[in-house]
Design an enzyme around this catalytic site. Structure first.
Site: not given
Length: 104
Positions: A18, A22, A41, A76-77
């Site tokens: 993960y 990112h 963000y 992306w999802w």
């Protein structure tokens, strides 16, 4: 600016993956987020509970919600479904948090 915070989960065996995905995020995704008014963000990982805490400042709810319908967000999802729980539309399972304190 509107502050939003939400919680998601990450699979117990996927913490490193993960984080790798990112750092950095796809440049096209970054551009879409910024062009839709997202600022500052950040996502934090609670390794002990496999929880992700996300915080973002947005210019408007309408622009923020429009991100979900972009092609890059949809890609992306789908890309992230193997590392975190997802809804039937591949969006991450998440819960919005209520702000209870803010110190400017």
């Amino acid at each position: 600016m509107i502050r939003k915070a939400f919680v998601m989960q990450v699979n117990p065996d996927a913490h490193e993956e993960y984080q790798r995905r990112h750092n950095p995020i796809w440049p096209e995704l970054e551009a879409v987020l910024k062009s839709h008014g997202a600022h500052n963000y950040a996502i934090y990982l609670d390794k002990a509970r496999n929880l992700l805490f996300a915080m973002v400042e947005i210019e408007s709810e309408e622009r923020w919600n429009a991100v979900a319908s972009t092609e890059i967000c949809q890609r992306w999802w789908k890309y992230m479904t193997d590392v975190m729980p997802a809804n039937p539309d591949n969006s991450p399972v998440s819960s919005e948090l209520q702000e209870v304190f803010y110190l400017p």
